[in-house]
Motif scaffolding. Structure first.
Motif, PDB file in Angstrom:
ATOM      1  N   MET A   1      31.069  -8.360  11.856  1.00  0.00           N
ATOM      2  CA  MET A   1      30.152  -9.027  10.939  1.00  0.00           C
ATOM      3  C   MET A   1      30.602  -8.875   9.491  1.00  0.00           C
ATOM      4  SD  MET A   1      27.533 -10.892  10.533  1.00  0.00           S
ATOM      5  CE  MET A   1      26.816 -10.869  12.182  1.00  0.00           C
ATOM      6  N   SER A   2      31.122  -7.687   9.152  1.00  0.00           N
ATOM      7  CA  SER A   2      31.593  -7.457   7.783  1.00  0.00           C
ATOM      8  C   SER A   2      32.747  -8.398   7.439  1.00  0.00           C
ATOM      9  CB  SER A   2      32.027  -6.003   7.628  1.00  0.00           C
ATOM     10  OG  SER A   2      32.575  -5.782   6.343  1.00  0.00           O
ATOM     11  N   LEU A   3      33.694  -8.531   8.394  1.00  0.00           N
ATOM     12  CA  LEU A   3      34.821  -9.441   8.162  1.00  0.00           C
ATOM     13  C   LEU A   3      34.349 -10.886   8.069  1.00  0.00           C
ATOM     14  CD1 LEU A   3      37.604  -8.007  10.497  1.00  0.00           C
ATOM     15  CD2 LEU A   3      37.661  -8.153   8.009  1.00  0.00           C
ATOM     16  N   LEU A   4      33.379 -11.251   8.899  1.00  0.00           N
ATOM     17  CA  LEU A   4      32.844 -12.605   8.861  1.00  0.00           C
ATOM     18  C   LEU A   4      32.242 -12.912   7.488  1.00  0.00           C
ATOM     19  CD1 LEU A   4      31.935 -15.277  10.187  1.00  0.00           C
ATOM     20  CD2 LEU A   4      29.900 -14.060  10.998  1.00  0.00           C
ATOM     21  N   LEU A   5      31.456 -11.988   6.967  1.00  0.00           N
ATOM     22  CA  LEU A   5      30.829 -12.204   5.657  1.00  0.00           C
ATOM     23  C   LEU A   5      31.869 -12.222   4.542  1.00  0.00           C
ATOM     24  CD1 LEU A   5      27.655  -9.943   6.025  1.00  0.00           C
ATOM     25  CD2 LEU A   5      27.823 -12.434   6.211  1.00  0.00           C
ATOM     26  N   THR A   6      32.913 -11.405   4.682  1.00  0.00           N
ATOM     27  CA  THR A   6      33.969 -11.400   3.673  1.00  0.00           C
ATOM     28  C   THR A   6      34.695 -12.745   3.627  1.00  0.00           C
ATOM     29  OG1 THR A   6      34.307  -9.019   3.918  1.00  0.00           O
ATOM     30  CG2 THR A   6      36.108 -10.289   2.937  1.00  0.00           C
ATOM     31  N   HIS A   7      35.062 -13.252   4.788  1.00  0.00           N
ATOM     32  CA  HIS A   7      35.730 -14.556   4.846  1.00  0.00           C
ATOM     33  C   HIS A   7      34.792 -15.666   4.362  1.00  0.00           C
ATOM     34  CE1 HIS A   7      39.668 -13.991   6.873  1.00  0.00           C
ATOM     35  NE2 HIS A   7      39.105 -12.895   7.345  1.00  0.00           N
ATOM     36  N   THR A   8      33.517 -15.557   4.702  1.00  0.00           N
ATOM     37  CA  THR A   8      32.549 -16.567   4.266  1.00  0.00           C
ATOM     38  C   THR A   8      32.447 -16.589   2.747  1.00  0.00           C
ATOM     39  OG1 THR A   8      31.274 -16.289   6.309  1.00  0.00           O
ATOM     40  CG2 THR A   8      30.157 -17.334   4.446  1.00  0.00           C
ATOM     41  N   ARG A   9      32.351 -15.408   2.153  1.00  0.00           N
ATOM     42  CA  ARG A   9      32.241 -15.325   0.687  1.00  0.00           C
ATOM     43  C   ARG A   9      33.506 -15.851   0.018  1.00  0.00           C
ATOM     44  NH1 ARG A   9      31.138 -10.479   0.566  1.00  0.00           N
ATOM     45  NH2 ARG A   9      33.166  -9.571   0.062  1.00  0.00           N
ATOM     46  N   TYR A  10      34.654 -15.515   0.570  1.00  0.00           N
ATOM     47  CA  TYR A  10      35.914 -15.981  -0.012  1.00  0.00           C
ATOM     48  C   TYR A  10      36.010 -17.505   0.045  1.00  0.00           C
ATOM     49  CZ  TYR A  10      40.827 -17.290  -0.076  1.00  0.00           C
ATOM     50  OH  TYR A  10      42.013 -17.917  -0.334  1.00  0.00           O
ATOM     51  N   GLN A  11      35.704 -18.088   1.203  1.00  0.00           N
ATOM     52  CA  GLN A  11      35.802 -19.542   1.341  1.00  0.00           C
ATOM     53  C   GLN A  11      34.756 -20.257   0.492  1.00  0.00           C
ATOM     54  OE1 GLN A  11      35.879 -20.750   5.469  1.00  0.00           O
ATOM     55  NE2 GLN A  11      37.393 -19.195   6.009  1.00  0.00           N
ATOM     56  N   PHE A  12      33.577 -19.657   0.369  1.00  0.00           N
ATOM     57  CA  PHE A  12      32.534 -20.257  -0.463  1.00  0.00           C
ATOM     58  C   PHE A  12      32.962 -20.292  -1.923  1.00  0.00           C
ATOM     59  CE2 PHE A  12      28.748 -19.904  -3.128  1.00  0.00           C
ATOM     60  CZ  PHE A  12      28.005 -20.988  -2.678  1.00  0.00           C
ATOM     61  N   MET A  13      33.474 -19.178  -2.420  1.00  0.00           N
ATOM     62  CA  MET A  13      33.914 -19.119  -3.812  1.00  0.00           C
ATOM     63  C   MET A  13      35.084 -20.053  -4.063  1.00  0.00           C
ATOM     64  SD  MET A  13      31.811 -17.197  -5.299  1.00  0.00           S
ATOM     65  CE  MET A  13      32.685 -17.187  -6.866  1.00  0.00           C
ATOM     66  N   GLU A  14      35.959 -20.185  -3.087  1.00  0.00           N
ATOM     67  CA  GLU A  14      37.102 -21.077  -3.210  1.00  0.00           C
ATOM     68  C   GLU A  14      36.647 -22.524  -3.377  1.00  0.00           C
ATOM     69  OE1 GLU A  14      41.388 -21.398  -0.968  1.00  0.00           O
ATOM     70  OE2 GLU A  14      39.583 -21.392   0.271  1.00  0.00           O
ATOM     71  N   THR A  15      35.566 -22.889  -2.688  1.00  0.00           N
ATOM     72  CA  THR A  15      35.070 -24.261  -2.754  1.00  0.00           C
ATOM     73  C   THR A  15      34.287 -24.526  -4.023  1.00  0.00           C
ATOM     74  OG1 THR A  15      34.961 -24.350  -0.338  1.00  0.00           O
ATOM     75  CG2 THR A  15      33.702 -26.005  -1.562  1.00  0.00           C
ATOM     76  N   VAL A  16      33.388 -23.618  -4.394  1.00  0.00           N
ATOM     77  CA  VAL A  16      32.527 -23.874  -5.552  1.00  0.00           C
ATOM     78  C   VAL A  16      33.300 -23.829  -6.868  1.00  0.00           C
ATOM     79  CG1 VAL A  16      30.462 -23.034  -4.391  1.00  0.00           C
ATOM     80  CG2 VAL A  16      31.827 -21.447  -5.762  1.00  0.00           C
ATOM     81  N   ARG A  17      34.507 -23.311  -6.856  1.00  0.00           N
ATOM     82  CA  ARG A  17      35.324 -23.342  -8.073  1.00  0.00           C
ATOM     83  C   ARG A  17      35.814 -24.753  -8.388  1.00  0.00           C
ATOM     84  NH1 ARG A  17      38.760 -17.821  -6.794  1.00  0.00           N
ATOM     85  NH2 ARG A  17      37.142 -16.350  -7.497  1.00  0.00           N
TER      86      ARG A  17
END
Length: 245
Positions: free
Chosen positions: A1-17
């Motif tokens: 779950m920790s890795l899932l949330l980490t990847h989710t946060r990374y991909q989210f930030m990559e998109t909203v930039r």
């Protein structure tokens, strides 16, 4: 779950930039509401409610197909993607993060539709129906998520862009999302039940209190989920075997 949330946060930030990605996610469904629903069905409570549900399904299709179909294909040519796929975490954190981000951007995409519907039409739903409708939207997004992943992992980025565009619009029109839901042309009525877009929108219509999904549309929706899921798994394994074996 920790890795899932980490990847989710990374991909989210990559998109909203890239703000245009968020704007484009909600622009076409909102524009369709303004140009097609408000003038022609805005003063009809039932028609406006059904059309709003159609435009929300339109937004779900757009987000799922474009986010995965084009996003995955573009990521595959970047050095970061092959590197993350060599890590011992397995495929789930990356794929799960892609799906979670697509669902988040789906909700962002439907917000303008809801606002326009509330301000400029006579559409009405209860709070419970709204919650059920959102749940039906998330369920209805499944075949499009899987089709997007299949396209993204099976094709290079230039081909993926063309295929997503060729697939998206016919499915939207053929499923009856851009026509009057209460008086669709005969051709649309004949073709629509065989497309996943129709099964998805009928789930949403039922959730907001109008009718129930037809057996044929529901069965074909399940078939699309099964086939798209098998194709997505095949494309992922094929890509992995080509580049890492």
């Amino acid at each position: 779950m920790s890795l899932l949330l980490t990847h989710t946060r990374y991909q989210f930030m990559e998109t909203v930039r890239v703000p245009i990605a968020l704007i484009g996610n909600g622009f076409f469904p909102a524009a369709s509401m303004l140009f097609f629903v408000v003038p022609f069905a805005g003063d009809h409570p039932v028609g406006a409610t059904l059309a709003t549900a159609s435009m929300m399904t339109f937004a779900v299709m757009s987000s799922a197909l474009f986010t995965h179909g084009i996003g995955v294909a573009e990521d595959r040519v970047q050095p970061w993607d092959p590197y993350t796929r060599t890590l011992p975490a397995g495929p789930w954190p990356r794929l799960g993060a892609r799906i979670l981000n697509s669902l988040l951007f789906t909700l962002v995409g439907v917000l303008p539709v809801l606002v326009i519907s509330a301000l400029f039409t006579e559409a009405t739903v209860t709070p419970v129906q709204l919650v059920l409708g959102v749940g039906a939207l998330l369920l209805g997004s499944v075949p499009f998520q899987l089709l997007g992943l299949f396209i993204g992992y099976a094709l290079p980025s230039k081909a993926a862009i063309a295929v997503v565009q060729l697939l998206f619009f016919p499915m939207a029109v053929g499923g009856g999302l851009l026509t009057n839901p209460m008086d669709a042309p005969a051709f649309i009525d004949a073709v629509a039940p065989f497309l996943p877009s129709r099964g998805a929108v009928e789930l949403v219509w039922a959730a907001v209190g109008y009718g129930s999904p037809r057996p044929l549309a529901t069965a074909m929706f399940a078939v699309w989920v099964a086939v798209a899921g098998a194709l997505a798994v095949w494309a992922y394994r094929r890509d992995e075997g080509r580049r890492f074996s």
